[in-house]
Scaffold this active site. Structure first.
Site, short mmCIF file in Angstrom:
data_model
loop_
_atom_site.label_atom_id
_atom_site.label_comp_id
_atom_site.label_asym_id
_atom_site.label_seq_id
_atom_site.Cartn_x
_atom_site.Cartn_y
_atom_site.Cartn_z
N SER A 1 -22.68 52.49 64.32
CA SER A 1 -21.62 52.75 65.31
C SER A 1 -20.36 51.93 65.03
O SER A 1 -20.41 50.71 64.93
CB SER A 1 -22.17 52.42 66.71
OG SER A 1 -21.12 52.06 67.58
N1 GSH Z 1 -14.81 52.78 73.75
C1 GSH Z 1 -16.22 52.47 73.57
C2 GSH Z 1 -16.90 53.60 72.81
C3 GSH Z 1 -18.41 53.42 72.80
C4 GSH Z 1 -19.11 54.67 72.30
O1 GSH Z 1 -18.68 55.81 72.57
N2 GSH Z 1 -20.22 54.45 71.58
C5 GSH Z 1 -21.03 55.56 71.09
C6 GSH Z 1 -21.61 55.23 69.73
S1 GSH Z 1 -20.33 55.11 68.52
C7 GSH Z 1 -22.20 55.79 72.04
O2 GSH Z 1 -22.77 54.84 72.55
N3 GSH Z 1 -22.57 57.06 72.28
C8 GSH Z 1 -23.71 57.39 73.06
C9 GSH Z 1 -23.36 58.07 74.36
O3 GSH Z 1 -22.16 58.20 74.70
O4 GSH Z 1 -24.29 58.48 75.03
C10 GSH Z 1 -16.34 51.12 72.84
O5 GSH Z 1 -15.37 50.69 72.20
O6 GSH Z 1 -17.39 50.48 72.95
#
Ligand code: GSH
Length: 216
Positions: free
Chosen positions: A11
């Site tokens: 990630s």
């Molecule tokens: N703006 C957030 C973005 C976090 C994000 O979207 N992470 C993704 C992985 S890259 C995630 O956890 N996706 C799983 C979901 O949304 O269920 C940050 O900077 O932490």
């Protein structure tokens, strides 16, 4: 104190927190893997802590915070005395904050638009809309880079957060050094940094392999 970082190595926002931990030499963090590709962020226990079900998420005893930018600022301001990555001087900090919001609101939005259809919705190529967003992201970042780093001549949190996303975009749409010379030189400078090699490179390789296995 018990500090726990919930993470998935591939990630991009997790990798930005890894780079901060490396660059600022923060120790004593426990790491817990949450495979968001398999839906492990949707358990009742995780949702109770973080209804937005994202990684990275940090737990400091019973305090919980998510979003990589918020986590990084928390770690830097609570667990280091050195303010070089996030200076207290008002104007520098304002510019760094602007770049952090740019990462969330423009760079990561472009990355998500490119990646989600491929990872989750069966697309085998990047959509034209996502390509436009990536082009805009590259153009703007190239224009911001009037100095050596994203905010002046010293490396800051702005570079760390933005390079996690931009290095990932670069795996999907390689940065053309003729079109974006400042951006391509800045990326090379970031790649030379030790914290990048340790905190970003391994997860970036996983991210790239995963995406490339699904792209035609
Ligand atoms: N703006 C957030 C973005 C976090 C994000 O979207 N992470 C993704 C992985 S890259 C995630 O956890 N996706 C799983 C979901 O949304 O269920 C940050 O900077 O932490």
């Amino acid at each position: 104190m018990v500090l726990t970082l919930y993470k998935l190595d591939a990630s991009p926002p997790v990798r930005s927190v890894y780079m901060v931990i490396n660059a600022a030499n923060i120790s004593g963090i426990r790491f817990v893997n949450v495979n968001t590709l398999e839906g492990e962020q949707l358990t009742e226990a995780y949702l109770k802590m973080n209804p937005q079900h994202t990684v990275p998420m940090l737990k400091d005893d019973d305090f919980v915070v998510w979003d990589s930018h918020a986590i990084s600022v928390y770690l830097l301001t609570k667990y280091t005395d050195d303010d070089s990555l996030y200076p207290i001087e008002h104007k520098k900090r304002a510019l760094i904050d602007q770049r952090l919001h740019f990462d969330s609101g423009v760079l990561f939005v472009a990355l998500r638009a490119a990646v989600n259809p491929v990872l989750f919705w069966g697309e085998s190529s990047i959509t034209p809309d996502a390509l436009m967003k990536i082009k805009t992201a590259y153009e703007l970042t190239d224009k911001f880079l009037t100095d050596k780093w994203l905010v002046g001549d010293e490396i800051t949190l702005a570079d760390i957060c933005c390079v996690a996303t931009i290095s990932s975009l670069n795996e999907l749409v390689p940065i053309d050094s003729n079109l974006y010379p400042n951006l391509s030189q800045w990326l090379e400078r970031c790649e030379d940094e030790e914290f990048y090699k340790k905190g970003n490179q391994p997860g970036l390789e996983q991210f790239s392999a995963l995406l490339k296995s699904k792209l035609s």
